[in-house]
Design a protein around this motif. Structure first.
Motif, PDB file in Angstrom:
ATOM      1  N   MET A   1       0.850  -1.182   0.000  1.00  0.00           N
ATOM      2  CA  MET A   1       0.000   0.000   0.000  1.00  0.00           C
ATOM      3  C   MET A   1       0.888   1.235   0.000  1.00  0.00           C
ATOM      4  O   MET A   1       1.066   1.902   1.016  1.00  0.00           O
ATOM      5  N   ARG A   2       1.481   1.498  -1.148  1.00  0.00           N
ATOM      6  CA  ARG A   2       2.382   2.635  -1.296  1.00  0.00           C
ATOM      7  C   ARG A   2       2.190   3.230  -2.691  1.00  0.00           C
ATOM      8  O   ARG A   2       1.616   2.582  -3.571  1.00  0.00           O
ATOM      9  N   PRO A   3       2.607   4.452  -2.908  1.00  0.00           N
ATOM     10  CA  PRO A   3       2.380   5.092  -4.215  1.00  0.00           C
ATOM     11  C   PRO A   3       3.068   4.342  -5.352  1.00  0.00           C
ATOM     12  O   PRO A   3       4.079   3.666  -5.157  1.00  0.00           O
ATOM     13  N   ASP A   4       2.491   4.500  -6.535  1.00  0.00           N
ATOM     14  CA  ASP A   4       3.097   3.965  -7.749  1.00  0.00           C
ATOM     15  C   ASP A   4       4.064   5.023  -8.288  1.00  0.00           C
ATOM     16  O   ASP A   4       3.631   6.090  -8.733  1.00  0.00           O
ATOM     17  N   PRO A   5       5.371   4.784  -8.269  1.00  0.00           N
ATOM     18  CA  PRO A   5       6.327   5.820  -8.692  1.00  0.00           C
ATOM     19  C   PRO A   5       6.260   6.151 -10.173  1.00  0.00           C
ATOM     20  O   PRO A   5       6.780   7.191 -10.605  1.00  0.00           O
ATOM     21  N   HIS A   6       5.631   5.279 -10.967  1.00  0.00           N
ATOM     22  CA  HIS A   6       5.588   5.495 -12.414  1.00  0.00           C
ATOM     23  C   HIS A   6       4.282   6.124 -12.883  1.00  0.00           C
ATOM     24  O   HIS A   6       4.190   6.553 -14.035  1.00  0.00           O
ATOM     25  N   LEU A   7       3.272   6.168 -12.017  1.00  0.00           N
ATOM     26  CA  LEU A   7       1.942   6.599 -12.445  1.00  0.00           C
ATOM     27  C   LEU A   7       1.948   8.016 -12.996  1.00  0.00           C
ATOM     28  O   LEU A   7       1.371   8.291 -14.056  1.00  0.00           O
ATOM     29  N   LYS A   8       2.614   8.942 -12.313  1.00  0.00           N
ATOM     30  CA  LYS A   8       2.589  10.339 -12.756  1.00  0.00           C
ATOM     31  C   LYS A   8       3.257  10.517 -14.110  1.00  0.00           C
ATOM     32  O   LYS A   8       2.829  11.347 -14.921  1.00  0.00           O
ATOM     33  N   TRP A   9       4.288   9.710 -14.386  1.00  0.00           N
ATOM     34  CA  TRP A   9       4.978   9.833 -15.667  1.00  0.00           C
ATOM     35  C   TRP A   9       4.152   9.212 -16.792  1.00  0.00           C
ATOM     36  O   TRP A   9       4.143   9.731 -17.923  1.00  0.00           O
ATOM     37  N   THR A  10       3.465   8.129 -16.495  1.00  0.00           N
ATOM     38  CA  THR A  10       2.578   7.518 -17.498  1.00  0.00           C
ATOM     39  C   THR A  10       1.450   8.471 -17.861  1.00  0.00           C
ATOM     40  O   THR A  10       1.126   8.650 -19.045  1.00  0.00           O
TER      41      THR A  10
END
Length: 287
Positions: free
Chosen positions: A1-10
């Motif tokens: 349960m932690r942020p997706d580090p790639h989501l903002k770049w996608t």
């Protein structure tokens, strides 16, 4: 349960891709504009709505920076053409908290939808009009006060649409709106709307799909897993199934969203009425 580090770049890549498409469609004939709005823009905009779904669970920046997630969802909303992100979050939390709740879960079709859209032709029309039902149903089923974030979302979206119109004319704006209408309507990706909670097997109200379309839909097919752990980002949902296959592999699952749409239209047992509906009480923090 932690942020997706790639989501903002996608999401950034998808938004930029649609802005580039806006520039490219300026000189297209209308028939080709609508073709690309369905074939390309529909996929991108539908994917962005599912990114907004993921962001609504604070998976872009984490629960400690909830405001960052809300603002980023407004950014992801830009190519969709109409303000959507803030309202979606407001109602989507109730979908998880009161799944199937009469008058609370606005994902459940209304009595009118079940009564009227009951033949193959009408069900096909209902699928094509999904964007309108998802937009208008909350206002009828469970209207709630407009929030400041919704006002902000609307102002930013109108400013973006006006800027695109001023720079590129009418066609880029029509392209974005058509991408949303066609991509969220009668489109292969839209099979997930029906696949997730319509009762294909009696006694089961939530289903997963593990096919390749998850690659462009932020793993929304892992829907049982998502409802079990809504705070886990979409990128990690396949790991949930891998860790605990004994909880998921034996459950009914879909293998094709296209077949889901076909069966929904032509099977008499399926339609807007094929949902579990229950009586729920409001949680104390809503009183």
């Amino acid at each position: 349960m932690r942020p997706d580090p790639h989501l903002k770049w996608t999401v950034l890549g998808l938004v930029l891709a649609q802005l580039l498409a806006c520039w490219l469609v300026r000189g297209l004939a209308w028939r080709w504009l609508l073709f690309w709005a369905y074939a390309f823009g529909g996929c991108v905009n539908h994917s962005l709505t599912l990114a907004i779904h993921d962001i609504s669970h604070n998976t872009a920046f984490g629960t400690g920076r909830a405001a960052h997630n809300r603002w980023f969802a407004v950014f992801a909303n830009l190519p969709i053409g109409v303000p959507y992100a803030a309202s979606f979050k407001k109602y989507h939390i109730d979908h998880h908290r009161y799944l199937g709740g009469d008058g609370l879960d606005v994902d459940v079709p209304t009595h009118f939808e079940g009564w009227f859209f009951c033949t193959p032709a009408r069900k096909l029309l209902w699928l094509a009009l999904q964007p309108f039902f998802y937009t208008l149903r909350p206002l009828w089923v469970h209207p709630r006060a407009v929030t400041r974030m919704e006002v902000f979302n609307t102002l930013v979206q109108l400013a973006a649409d006006a800027t695109i119109f001023a720079l590129g004319g009418l066609k880029p704006v029509v392209y974005l709106l058509a991408s949303s209408l066609l991509g969220l309507g009668l489109h292969p990706i839209s099979g997930h709307f029906v696949a997730e909670h319509y009762m294909f097997v009696k006694g089961y109200e939530t289903y997963s799909y593990y096919g390749p379309l998850n690659w462009i839909t932020f793993n929304v097919g892992y829907h049982v897993e998502h409802h079990d752990f809504p705070s886990i980002p979409s990128c990690s949902l396949p790991l949930v199934r891998k860790i605990a296959p004994e909880y998921y592999d034996h459950l009914p699952q879909h293998h094709s969203w296209g077949k889901v749409l076909w069966d929904f239209v032509f099977e008499d047992s399926l339609g807007p009425y094929a949902r579990v509906k229950r009586v729920c009480k409001l949680a104390q923090d809503r009183l």
